[in-house]
Design an enzyme around this catalytic site. Structure first.
Site, PDB file in Angstrom:
ATOM      1  N   HIS A   1       0.844  -1.191   0.000  1.00  0.00           N
ATOM      2  CA  HIS A   1       0.000   0.000   0.000  1.00  0.00           C
ATOM      3  C   HIS A   1       0.877   1.238   0.000  1.00  0.00           C
ATOM      4  O   HIS A   1       1.799   1.362   0.802  1.00  0.00           O
ATOM      5  CB  HIS A   1      -0.909   0.034   1.233  1.00  0.00           C
ATOM      6  CG  HIS A   1      -1.686   1.316   1.330  1.00  0.00           C
ATOM      7  ND1 HIS A   1      -2.844   1.532   0.619  1.00  0.00           N
ATOM      8  CD2 HIS A   1      -1.456   2.461   2.033  1.00  0.00           C
ATOM      9  CE1 HIS A   1      -3.303   2.752   0.884  1.00  0.00           C
ATOM     10  NE2 HIS A   1      -2.476   3.328   1.729  1.00  0.00           N
TER      11      HIS A   1
ATOM     12  N   ARG B   1     -14.520  13.306   7.936  1.00  0.00           N
ATOM     13  CA  ARG B   1     -13.266  13.954   8.324  1.00  0.00           C
ATOM     14  C   ARG B   1     -12.826  14.968   7.291  1.00  0.00           C
ATOM     15  O   ARG B   1     -12.246  16.010   7.625  1.00  0.00           O
ATOM     16  CB  ARG B   1     -12.175  12.898   8.516  1.00  0.00           C
ATOM     17  CG  ARG B   1     -12.364  12.022   9.744  1.00  0.00           C
ATOM     18  CD  ARG B   1     -11.491  10.772   9.684  1.00  0.00           C
ATOM     19  NE  ARG B   1     -10.101  11.101   9.425  1.00  0.00           N
ATOM     20  CZ  ARG B   1      -9.267  10.330   8.748  1.00  0.00           C
ATOM     21  NH1 ARG B   1      -9.673   9.175   8.244  1.00  0.00           N
ATOM     22  NH2 ARG B   1      -8.017  10.694   8.568  1.00  0.00           N
TER      23      ARG B   1
ATOM     24  N   ASP C   1     -15.088   3.144   7.116  1.00  0.00           N
ATOM     25  CA  ASP C   1     -14.046   4.074   6.679  1.00  0.00           C
ATOM     26  C   ASP C   1     -14.588   5.028   5.627  1.00  0.00           C
ATOM     27  O   ASP C   1     -14.246   6.222   5.640  1.00  0.00           O
ATOM     28  CB  ASP C   1     -12.848   3.303   6.127  1.00  0.00           C
ATOM     29  CG  ASP C   1     -11.747   4.243   5.665  1.00  0.00           C
ATOM     30  OD1 ASP C   1     -11.219   4.981   6.514  1.00  0.00           O
ATOM     31  OD2 ASP C   1     -11.432   4.256   4.465  1.00  0.00           O
TER      32      ASP C   1
ATOM     33  N   SER D   1      -7.637   4.134   9.201  1.00  0.00           N
ATOM     34  CA  SER D   1      -8.265   4.161   7.873  1.00  0.00           C
ATOM     35  C   SER D   1      -7.497   3.278   6.896  1.00  0.00           C
ATOM     36  O   SER D   1      -8.076   2.417   6.220  1.00  0.00           O
ATOM     37  CB  SER D   1      -8.317   5.600   7.359  1.00  0.00           C
ATOM     38  OG  SER D   1      -8.758   5.650   6.020  1.00  0.00           O
TER      39      SER D   1
ATOM     40  N   LYS E   1      -8.550  -1.116   5.701  1.00  0.00           N
ATOM     41  CA  LYS E   1      -8.712  -1.597   4.327  1.00  0.00           C
ATOM     42  C   LYS E   1      -7.741  -2.737   4.031  1.00  0.00           C
ATOM     43  O   LYS E   1      -8.085  -3.701   3.346  1.00  0.00           O
ATOM     44  CB  LYS E   1      -8.519  -0.442   3.345  1.00  0.00           C
ATOM     45  CG  LYS E   1      -9.606   0.620   3.411  1.00  0.00           C
ATOM     46  CD  LYS E   1      -9.528   1.585   2.266  1.00  0.00           C
ATOM     47  CE  LYS E   1      -8.446   2.625   2.453  1.00  0.00           C
ATOM     48  NZ  LYS E   1      -8.793   3.684   3.405  1.00  0.00           N
TER      49      LYS E   1
END
Length: 441
Positions: A82, A168, A161, A183, A187
């Protein structure tokens, strides 16, 4: 249990119980807790922070708020990567095929671009015929047979999320380390891979602007991953200049393909080798030095390139476009941007380069915007390069002259040229694992 009491407790700096965090996440997803109370809790977290235990519980609750992908039908170790987002970051298109060509499966769920950062799905879909909308059975089949696949997230993956991030974004609570970490990791956990490598960007084109802030975020995410039984590591990488030379969707696929052919920019090649080596090390393929050598070998022998072509074909794409990147062609309008002076490129505002690409049509200002797959920027000069007056700084591609006018102005503003040669910048600043922080620069 009342939401009022949970907000008050966090406002006063107390540690929330598991039951309180469960109550909040479950209630907010169900629609029983209104936005104004959820935003109040996010603001309290912004100011008071959370303990490691609280963050792990919040992450798990968010991960379990929707579908949990079970990758066990796919044989072998599955490693995910990621990136926290950047400009010109097409590393997945290079790294996943390299890793898969060495027998480690990569089941990658990615997102679309929004704002100045590009999305892997948009890049891949610039290949004619390719689809990233793959059902779970087909996704598992491709990963099992080819070794890697890149698909869009399911509609019900981590709904907590999705709701919280949207909130947010409009309540000035995005910049909260516990909320960012939960967050991202919710995922990754919901996506089901056994091992997770995080590419945490820092610099002018990244969310985290300093190395120390990036390390702090990486440490938190590694703690979360390890806390839920997923072996997790992170690299802190430089995003003070775009990665590679191309910014834009088809342009970045071309550059990724050329990199796998051994003809890519040095910075992109080196970062991809480092990421691949760390993924291979997580999969127990050897130490970092051995894995680095293996990754470079897959570029030299062409097996990484062949794996990318196999993945593209398996997802319905015309693999001839990655075997011969010149097939993509270029956009209707092309313009070179010339330097107005002699000197050295001292600095690039990478975020502005990303914004310039959006103005050319390569990205989205809003989720519903369409993109032009051929639009974008090819950077001829980057930070650290010497320039003479009249040299081409970059080449712009768009579908209209008006877009070129806007893109050129924004891009010019991103360049800082001085009389002094700047010090070379490292590509990788640090590595973070459960054993601590290893500073590499």
């Amino acid at each position: 249990m009342r939401m009022y009491d949970i907000i008050e407790s966090k406002r006063d700096g107390h540690e929330l119980t598991d039951e309180q965090i469960d109550f909040f996440v479950n209630g907010y997803v169900a629609g029983d807790i209104p936005d104004y109370q959820a935003s109040a809790l996010c603001m309290a977290i912004f100011y008071k922070g959370m303990t490691d235990r609280e963050i792990v519980r919040l992450t798990l609750d968010m991960a379990h708020s929707g579908d949990m992908v079970d990758l066990s039908p796919i044989p072998g170790i599955k490693v995910d990567k990621h990136s926290t987002g950047g400009v010109g970051d097409k590393t997945t298109l290079v790294v996943a095929p390299i890793v898969a060509s060495l027998g480690v499966r990569v089941a990658k769920m990615s997102g679309r671009g929004l704002g100045h950062t590009g999305g892997t799905l948009d890049k891949l879909e610039s290949v004619p015929g390719l689809t990233t909308s793959i059902d779970e059975q087909r996704f598992f089949s491709i990963v099992s047979e080819v070794g890697c696949a890149v698909a869009g997230q399911t509609g019900n993956l981590v709904p907590a999320d999705k709701k919280l991030y949207a909130l947010r974004d409009v309540t000035a609570t995005v910049d909260s380390l516990p909320l960012i970490a939960s967050s991202v990791m919710s995922k990754k956990i919901a996506a089901g891979s056994d091992k997770i490598l995080l590419d945490v960007k820092c610099g002018s084109g990244a969310f985290m602007k300093t190395v120390d802030d990036a390390i702090a975020l990486a440490q938190e995410m590694v703690r979360i991953g390890e806390g839920v039984g997923r072996t997790t590591a992170a690299l802190i990488t430089n995003m003070d200049r775009p990665l590679g030379c191309c910014v834009g969707n088809a342009l970045e696929v071309e550059e990724a393909a050329r990199t796998l052919m051994g003809k890519g920019p040095q910075d992109l090649t080196d970062i991809c080798v480092e990421l691949a080596a760390n993924m291979l090390e997580l999969a127990d393929k050897g130490d970092i030095a051995a894995c680095r050598s293996m990754a470079r070998g897959q570029i030299e022998n062409g097996e990484g390139m062949e794996k990318l072509a196999q993945m593209v074909a398996a997802q319905g794409g015309d693999a001839s476009y990655v075997r011969d990147p010149s097939r993509f062609g270029s956009d209707a309008c092309v313009r070179d941007v010339y330097s107005n002076c002699d000197g050295w490129v001292r600095h690039m505002n990478t975020e502005r380069v990303g914004i310039a690409s959006v103005s050319l049509g390569a990205g989205r200002a809003r989720k519903e915007d369409s993109i032009d797959p051929l639009a974008g920027i090819v950077l001829q000069k980057k930070a650290g390069d010497k320039v003479a007056k009249g040299d081409v700084l970059a080449t712009l591609y768009a579908s209209s002259e008006a877009q070129l006018d806007e893109g050129e102005q924004i891009l010019r503003d991103s360049y800082e040229i001085s009389d002094e040669q700047p010090e070379p910048e490292p590509l990788v600043y640090a590595r973070v694992t459960r054993n601590g922080v290893e500073r590499l620069a």
